[in-house]
Each structure stands twice: as C-alpha cells, then as structure tokens.
Design a protein around this motif. Structure first.
Motif, PDB file in Angstrom:
ATOM      1  N   LEU A 274      48.825  34.500  40.579  1.00 32.60           N
ATOM      2  CA  LEU A 274      48.064  35.719  40.879  1.00 32.60           C
ATOM      3  C   LEU A 274      46.811  35.817  40.030  1.00 32.60           C
ATOM      4  O   LEU A 274      45.778  36.290  40.496  1.00 32.60           O
ATOM      5  CB  LEU A 274      48.931  36.962  40.667  1.00 32.60           C
ATOM      6  CG  LEU A 274      49.861  37.317  41.808  1.00 32.60           C
ATOM      7  CD1 LEU A 274      50.736  38.496  41.443  1.00 32.60           C
ATOM      8  CD2 LEU A 274      49.084  37.625  43.071  1.00 32.60           C
ATOM      9  N   GLU A 275      46.885  35.377  38.788  1.00 31.71           N
ATOM     10  CA  GLU A 275      45.685  35.387  37.929  1.00 31.71           C
ATOM     11  C   GLU A 275      44.616  34.454  38.502  1.00 31.71           C
ATOM     12  O   GLU A 275      43.436  34.761  38.477  1.00 31.71           O
ATOM     13  CB  GLU A 275      46.050  35.003  36.495  1.00 31.71           C
ATOM     14  CG  GLU A 275      46.813  36.096  35.783  1.00 31.71           C
ATOM     15  CD  GLU A 275      47.418  35.646  34.463  1.00 31.71           C
ATOM     16  OE1 GLU A 275      47.211  34.481  34.054  1.00 31.71           O
ATOM     17  OE2 GLU A 275      48.107  36.465  33.845  1.00 31.71           O
ATOM     18  N   ASP A 276      45.046  33.307  39.045  1.00 30.36           N
ATOM     19  CA  ASP A 276      44.102  32.367  39.651  1.00 30.36           C
ATOM     20  C   ASP A 276      43.554  32.898  40.966  1.00 30.36           C
ATOM     21  O   ASP A 276      42.424  32.605  41.331  1.00 30.36           O
ATOM     22  CB  ASP A 276      44.795  31.016  39.898  1.00 30.36           C
ATOM     23  CG  ASP A 276      45.159  30.306  38.606  1.00 30.36           C
ATOM     24  OD1 ASP A 276      44.618  30.703  37.543  1.00 30.36           O
ATOM     25  OD2 ASP A 276      46.011  29.391  38.647  1.00 30.36           O
ATOM     26  N   TRP A 277      44.351  33.678  41.685  1.00 31.72           N
ATOM     27  CA  TRP A 277      43.971  34.253  42.971  1.00 31.72           C
ATOM     28  C   TRP A 277      42.844  35.216  42.773  1.00 31.72           C
ATOM     29  O   TRP A 277      41.850  35.281  43.379  1.00 31.72           O
ATOM     30  CB  TRP A 277      45.182  34.927  43.604  1.00 31.72           C
ATOM     31  CG  TRP A 277      44.951  35.582  44.927  1.00 31.72           C
ATOM     32  CD1 TRP A 277      44.449  35.007  46.054  1.00 31.72           C
ATOM     33  CD2 TRP A 277      45.229  36.936  45.273  1.00 31.72           C
ATOM     34  NE1 TRP A 277      44.413  35.909  47.082  1.00 31.72           N
ATOM     35  CE2 TRP A 277      44.878  37.117  46.631  1.00 31.72           C
ATOM     36  CE3 TRP A 277      45.730  38.013  44.581  1.00 31.72           C
ATOM     37  CZ2 TRP A 277      45.039  38.325  47.301  1.00 31.72           C
ATOM     38  CZ3 TRP A 277      45.893  39.215  45.250  1.00 31.72           C
ATOM     39  CH2 TRP A 277      45.533  39.362  46.578  1.00 31.72           C
TER      40      TRP A 277
ATOM     41  N   SER B  37      52.349  41.944  30.572  1.00 34.56           N
ATOM     42  CA  SER B  37      51.924  40.560  30.313  1.00 34.56           C
ATOM     43  C   SER B  37      52.985  39.583  30.814  1.00 34.56           C
ATOM     44  O   SER B  37      53.587  38.842  30.030  1.00 34.56           O
ATOM     45  CB  SER B  37      51.705  40.358  28.809  1.00 34.56           C
ATOM     46  OG  SER B  37      50.762  41.258  28.318  1.00 34.56           O
TER      47      SER B  37
ATOM     48  N   VAL C 221      49.007  42.502  41.586  1.00 35.72           N
ATOM     49  CA  VAL C 221      47.745  42.951  41.004  1.00 35.72           C
ATOM     50  C   VAL C 221      47.659  44.459  41.238  1.00 35.72           C
ATOM     51  O   VAL C 221      47.845  44.935  42.355  1.00 35.72           O
ATOM     52  CB  VAL C 221      46.546  42.239  41.661  1.00 35.72           C
ATOM     53  CG1 VAL C 221      45.230  42.806  41.141  1.00 35.72           C
ATOM     54  CG2 VAL C 221      46.623  40.738  41.429  1.00 35.72           C
TER      55      VAL C 221
ATOM     56  N   PRO D 187      53.020  34.914  38.038  1.00 35.00           N
ATOM     57  CA  PRO D 187      51.890  35.618  37.409  1.00 35.00           C
ATOM     58  C   PRO D 187      50.648  34.735  37.278  1.00 35.00           C
ATOM     59  O   PRO D 187      49.536  35.188  37.512  1.00 35.00           O
ATOM     60  CB  PRO D 187      52.442  36.014  36.032  1.00 35.00           C
ATOM     61  CG  PRO D 187      53.913  36.064  36.201  1.00 35.00           C
ATOM     62  CD  PRO D 187      54.231  34.995  37.214  1.00 35.00           C
ATOM     63  N   ARG D 188      50.853  33.456  36.941  1.00 34.27           N
ATOM     64  CA  ARG D 188      49.724  32.524  36.817  1.00 34.27           C
ATOM     65  C   ARG D 188      49.002  32.353  38.147  1.00 34.27           C
ATOM     66  O   ARG D 188      47.779  32.354  38.217  1.00 34.27           O
ATOM     67  CB  ARG D 188      50.213  31.167  36.311  1.00 34.27           C
ATOM     68  CG  ARG D 188      49.724  30.843  34.927  1.00 34.27           C
ATOM     69  CD  ARG D 188      50.031  29.416  34.499  1.00 34.27           C
ATOM     70  NE  ARG D 188      51.301  28.862  34.903  1.00 34.27           N
ATOM     71  CZ  ARG D 188      52.448  29.048  34.265  1.00 34.27           C
ATOM     72  NH1 ARG D 188      52.491  29.801  33.192  1.00 34.27           N
ATOM     73  NH2 ARG D 188      53.567  28.506  34.688  1.00 34.27           N
TER      74      ARG D 188
ATOM     75  N   ASP E  74      49.646  41.529  46.402  1.00 31.13           N
ATOM     76  CA  ASP E  74      49.709  40.130  45.979  1.00 31.13           C
ATOM     77  C   ASP E  74      49.145  39.272  47.100  1.00 31.13           C
ATOM     78  O   ASP E  74      48.708  39.798  48.128  1.00 31.13           O
ATOM     79  CB  ASP E  74      51.126  39.715  45.543  1.00 31.13           C
ATOM     80  CG  ASP E  74      52.129  39.626  46.684  1.00 31.13           C
ATOM     81  OD1 ASP E  74      51.731  39.683  47.876  1.00 31.13           O
ATOM     82  OD2 ASP E  74      53.334  39.502  46.405  1.00 31.13           O
TER      83      ASP E  74
ATOM     84  N   GLN F 117      39.767  46.867  35.165  1.00 31.68           N
ATOM     85  CA  GLN F 117      39.918  45.426  35.308  1.00 31.68           C
ATOM     86  C   GLN F 117      41.167  45.114  36.130  1.00 31.68           C
ATOM     87  O   GLN F 117      42.113  45.887  36.133  1.00 31.68           O
ATOM     88  CB  GLN F 117      40.021  44.768  33.928  1.00 31.68           C
ATOM     89  CG  GLN F 117      41.066  45.418  33.026  1.00 31.68           C
ATOM     90  CD  GLN F 117      40.991  44.909  31.617  1.00 31.68           C
ATOM     91  OE1 GLN F 117      41.159  43.722  31.411  1.00 31.68           O
ATOM     92  NE2 GLN F 117      40.757  45.791  30.668  1.00 31.68           N
TER      93      GLN F 117
ATOM     94  N   GLN G  71      44.604  43.773  36.846  1.00 32.69           N
ATOM     95  CA  GLN G  71      45.743  43.478  35.983  1.00 32.69           C
ATOM     96  C   GLN G  71      46.876  42.878  36.802  1.00 32.69           C
ATOM     97  O   GLN G  71      47.205  43.397  37.862  1.00 32.69           O
ATOM     98  CB  GLN G  71      46.301  44.757  35.361  1.00 32.69           C
ATOM     99  CG  GLN G  71      45.329  45.675  34.725  1.00 32.69           C
ATOM    100  CD  GLN G  71      46.012  47.008  34.418  1.00 32.69           C
ATOM    101  OE1 GLN G  71      46.932  47.063  33.631  1.00 32.69           O
ATOM    102  NE2 GLN G  71      45.562  48.064  35.062  1.00 32.69           N
ATOM    103  N   VAL G  72      47.466  41.817  36.303  1.00 31.22           N
ATOM    104  CA  VAL G  72      48.672  41.262  36.899  1.00 31.22           C
ATOM    105  C   VAL G  72      49.830  41.855  36.112  1.00 31.22           C
ATOM    106  O   VAL G  72      49.917  41.705  34.894  1.00 31.22           O
ATOM    107  CB  VAL G  72      48.680  39.724  36.837  1.00 31.22           C
ATOM    108  CG1 VAL G  72      50.012  39.182  37.333  1.00 31.22           C
ATOM    109  CG2 VAL G  72      47.525  39.156  37.640  1.00 31.22           C
TER     110      VAL G  72
END
Length: 190
Positions: A187-190, A178, A91, A184-185, A119, A148, A150-151
């Motif tokens: 980290l987006e949930d984190w 992207s 992130v 990556p998923r 991370d 914002q 970003q991952v």
C-alpha cells in the motif's frame, strides 16, 4: 467474557494481554454484569474483574502476539455472520473532525467517529465507525496526520449495515499506525 480496565490497570495489563491470545487468568472474580454496562443484547450476563492479585499467564507459553490475518477490502464478504471479525490494512482518506456524542440508555454517553479508508483492491472507499476510546484518542492521532496519506491497520472489525456496506470497531479492535509486513508495504508503494 468482557472486562474493562481503568487507569493504572490499562498500563499494568497492556503487555500481558495480546489480541487473539490464549490465557489462563487467576484471581479475577466473575460477577453478574449490570445492564447499563452491556453494549449489545448479545453481551454475556457476567463480567470479569481484574485487580492487583490477578495473574495472567499465556496458555501456549508464548507471549508474542499472533499476527493479524489482513484481508483486502474486496475480500470481505458484503454479508457475513455478525460475529465474524476482519483485519485490514488501508490508506486513510478522511477522519471526521470531532467525535459525535451518542446518548445510550440510562444516560450513558458514548462517542463515535467516522473514518474513510481505501486499498488497491477496490475503487469504493470503506466507512469505518470507530467507537468509544477509538473514536477519541486513536482517531485524534489519525486526524493529526490527515494531510498526509497514512497506511493504517485495523484489527477485529465487524461488518455493519450502517450506510450500506461499512465496518465498525469492536471491544477487540486495535489501530496500528505503523503496520509492518507485505500488505502495508504494498500500500505504501501504491
């Protein structure tokens, strides 16, 4: 061996060459490299020159790029072989507003910009020094979305002793804005 692409060559060879791919390259003359174009003393004394007659063929018959081997920040050894490269997904916390100009030997100017990432494997953010094109174009894209979280994925980073434990981009580094996959998923949930 290093080759630098300019202008239209970048678009022409962008799809033909993938990071960590294995290729047979024909009609690309090899000649001595001038000292001013070397980034480090460890660089080879030769360079390859691509042109219109250059042909690039994947050796393994596959043109799909190999997937990066993402590591968490905590998994990267604090002391490692200076030639080891690491892929991470993190992130972005901070992107330096403007790249700094560094005056190199023989009057050459290069740019560097600091990026801070983290991370879920550590509480200590990681400093990445992005050099040359990555300090300009790619980092500008990161800066535009700085408000914002970003991952982002970074490939082929090297360990650097700069400011304690940090990492630096290399000629092979890519920044994926992207990234896809489990890391990556997560980290987006984190």
């Amino acid at each position: 061996m290093r080759d630098t692409l300019f202008g239209e060559q970048i678009d022409g060879f962008k799809k033909a060459l993938m990071l960590n791919g294995h290729y047979e390259i024909a009609n690309a003359p090899i000649k001595p490299c001038e000292e001013q174009w070397k980034f480090t003393a460890a660089d080879l004394d030769y360079q390859m020159t691509f042109g219109k007659p250059t042909i690039v063929q994947p050796v393994d018959g596959s043109s799909s790029p190999p997937l990066p081997q993402y590591r968490s920040i905590a998994q990267i050894p604090k002391t490692a072989d200076p030639n080891d490269k690491y892929d991470i997904v993190a992130v972005v916390l901070f992107v330096e507003e403007e790249p700094r100009r560094i005056q190199r030997d023989q009057g050459r100017v290069i740019y560097v910009r600091e990026i801070v990432v983290i991370d879920h494997s550590t509480e200590q953010p990681l400093l990445i020094s992005a050099w040359s094109d990555l300090a300009e174009n790619e980092s500008d894209l990161l800066l535009q979305k700085a408000e914002q979280l970003q991952v982002v994925a970074f490939t082929a980073l090297k360990i650097s002793p700069h400011k304690g434990f940090s990492m630096t981009t290399t000629m092979s580094t890519t920044i994926d804005h992207s990234p896809v996959g489990d890391r990556p998923r997560a980290l987006e949930d984190w």
